[in-house]
Motif scaffolding. Structure first.
Motif, PDB file in Angstrom:
ATOM      1  N   UNK A 202       0.823  -1.211   0.000  1.00 56.17           N
ATOM      2  CA  UNK A 202       0.000   0.000   0.000  1.00 56.17           C
ATOM      3  C   UNK A 202       0.856   1.259   0.000  1.00 56.17           C
ATOM      4  N   UNK A 203       1.983   1.211   0.723  1.00 59.50           N
ATOM      5  CA  UNK A 203       2.852   2.391   0.741  1.00 59.50           C
ATOM      6  C   UNK A 203       3.513   2.579  -0.610  1.00 59.50           C
ATOM      7  N   UNK A 204       3.848   1.479  -1.240  1.00 59.66           N
ATOM      8  CA  UNK A 204       4.453   1.552  -2.574  1.00 59.66           C
ATOM      9  C   UNK A 204       3.443   2.107  -3.586  1.00 59.66           C
ATOM     10  N   UNK A 205       2.202   1.628  -3.506  1.00 62.55           N
ATOM     11  CA  UNK A 205       1.149   2.109  -4.407  1.00 62.55           C
ATOM     12  C   UNK A 205       0.902   3.598  -4.199  1.00 62.55           C
TER      13      UNK A 205
ATOM     14  N   UNK B 184      -1.705   0.787 -13.901  1.00 64.71           N
ATOM     15  CA  UNK B 184      -0.900   1.507 -12.911  1.00 64.71           C
ATOM     16  C   UNK B 184      -0.129   0.537 -12.028  1.00 64.71           C
ATOM     17  N   UNK B 185      -0.821  -0.474 -11.519  1.00 65.95           N
ATOM     18  CA  UNK B 185      -0.153  -1.469 -10.664  1.00 65.95           C
ATOM     19  C   UNK B 185       0.928  -2.217 -11.444  1.00 65.95           C
ATOM     20  N   UNK B 186       0.584  -2.688 -12.630  1.00 60.57           N
ATOM     21  CA  UNK B 186       1.532  -3.490 -13.414  1.00 60.57           C
ATOM     22  C   UNK B 186       2.755  -2.680 -13.817  1.00 60.57           C
ATOM     23  N   UNK B 187       2.547  -1.409 -14.153  1.00 65.27           N
ATOM     24  CA  UNK B 187       3.683  -0.560 -14.525  1.00 65.27           C
ATOM     25  C   UNK B 187       4.598  -0.315 -13.332  1.00 65.27           C
ATOM     26  N   UNK B 188       4.051  -0.478 -12.142  1.00 67.46           N
ATOM     27  CA  UNK B 188       4.836  -0.322 -10.920  1.00 67.46           C
ATOM     28  C   UNK B 188       5.550  -1.634 -10.566  1.00 67.46           C
ATOM     29  N   UNK B 189       5.177  -2.696 -11.240  1.00 70.73           N
ATOM     30  CA  UNK B 189       5.803  -3.995 -10.972  1.00 70.73           C
ATOM     31  C   UNK B 189       5.017  -4.858 -10.010  1.00 70.73           C
TER      32      UNK B 189
END
Ligand code: ADP
Ligand code: MG
Length: 353
Positions: free
Chosen positions: A68-71, A158-163
């Protein structure tokens, strides 16, 4: 290192909370690894007002806080607004429990909305406000479904681009945010961050069998066990390319797409029966269609009709998501560029689009 320094600074200046700061309200959900409540701040004078959501989680809470902090730093709009997470030590439970706090986004998950007789018009009313007064029909339903799928793919991209791979995409984990009038993803409890190697070993027992892609494991079984963080950072873009773990979530989106179009798949039993049929067809949607269409109920027929609009681009898109082989499935980004989304969505006249 930037990321860690930033996280540290953010942490130091961020308001911190503890157990006694919260008043716990009604229970919103209960899973095997935690309980979720509506909550609010005890001190009304605090800068952060409004309803909150509190999850008290077991040992997996640590990963969920990290995700959650990463997101929040990388793709804040994809997921529910995360406020704070901490370990609450207690004498009763060994090691204590993790408390996670989000802003309360709204009452309805996509599951709640889909189970209503009004679906998909109830969603249209939420996105556009009441009183659009257009004629009901296939064309209009298609625009609503299209808008929901687009919002979902946008959040997922968005999530996938963040890995991050979510691994538990289902209508129960998609919340309608009343503030932004969009759907957001929740419940990062089973998520994996492949760039840093967090939760790298799939916890397949966390997954919901109704929505999981046939491969089950997001990484091929030949992938060695989790490398240490620095190694994972160096290697994972390659691993990502090789294994396309994001396609695991795309399969689940495809199933949700089908549920929105075919009312009979919205119940648990309906979905389970569909999964069984699809497996018998070797996960080939065209084969499934050819077996059910000759004897289709009016409901099923209506669904095919919707997907066949505009030369069948809806059917084309959903079959590019629900495929046995992960590498043959489309990505979230590619799906967003699909001609299905070229036409105007939920009323181009809306400020939302
Ligand atoms: P679980 O691990 O129990 O599945 P979830 O994170 O999915 O936990 O939350 C359970 C339920 O709580 C959700 O299905 C949703 O109804 C509600 N919920 C969770 N987060 C929020 C939020 N930010 N705003 C509003 N409701 C939420
Ligand atoms: Mg959930």
């Amino acid at each position: 290192w930037d990321m860690f320094v930033l996280a540290f600074i953010e942490r130091a200046f961020q308001q911190s909370y503890r157990k006694d700061d919260f008043v716990i309200g009604k229970k919103l959900g209960e899973g095997a690894f935690g309980v979720v409540y509506k909550a609010s701040l005890a001190n009304k004078g605090s800068p952060k007002q409004g309803d909150l959501v509190l999850k008290k989680a077991t040992e997996y809470g640590a990963v969920e806080i990290w995700m959650n902090e990463r997101v929040r730093r990388a793709c804040a709009n994809s997921c529910a607004d995360f406020v704070y997470g901490f370990l609450e030590r207690s004498s009763k439970t060994k090691g204590g429990e993790y408390w996670l706090i989000w802003r309360f986004e709204g009452e309805d998950t996509l599951s709640d909305l889909m189970l209503s007789k009004e679906f998909p018009y109830n969603v249209e009313a939420k996105i556009l406000g009441e009183g659009q007064g257009l004629e009901k029909g296939l064309e209009r339903e298609n625009r609503i479904v299209q808008t929901i799928i687009r919002q979902l793919l946008f959040a997922l991209d968005g999530l996938h681009s963040t890995g991050i791979v979510h691994r538990d995409i289902k209508p129960q984990n998609i919340i309608f945010s009343e503030g932004s009038r969009t759907f957001k993803i929740i419940d990062l409890g089973a998520a994996a961050d492949l760039r840093v190697g967090i939760n790298y070993i799939p916890k397949e027992f966390l997954l919901d069998p109704r929505y999981t892609a046939p491969e089950q494991y997001i990484m091929s079984t030949q992938t060695p066990s989790a490398p240490s963080a620095p190694v994972a950072t160096a290697l994972s873009p390659v691993l990502w390319q090789m294994n396309l773990p994001d396609r695991f979530d795309i399969y689940s989106v495809g199933l949700i797409f089908l549920q929105m179009v075919f009312p009979s798949l919205r119940t648990d039993n309906g979905l389970i029966q569909f999964n069984r049929q699809l497996k018998r067809c070797n996960y080939d949607l065209d084969t499934w269609r050819s077996t059910v269409e000759p004897r289709a109920s009016p409901d099923l027929r209506k669904g095919f009709e919707l997907l066949d609009l505009d030369g069948g681009i809806g059917w084309e898109l959903v079959t590019s998501m629900v495929r046995f082989k992960a590498r043959q499935r489309t990505s979230a980004k590619a799906a967003l560029a699909h001609p299905y989304f070229n036409r105007e969505g939920l009323l181009g006249l809306s400020f939302m689009q």
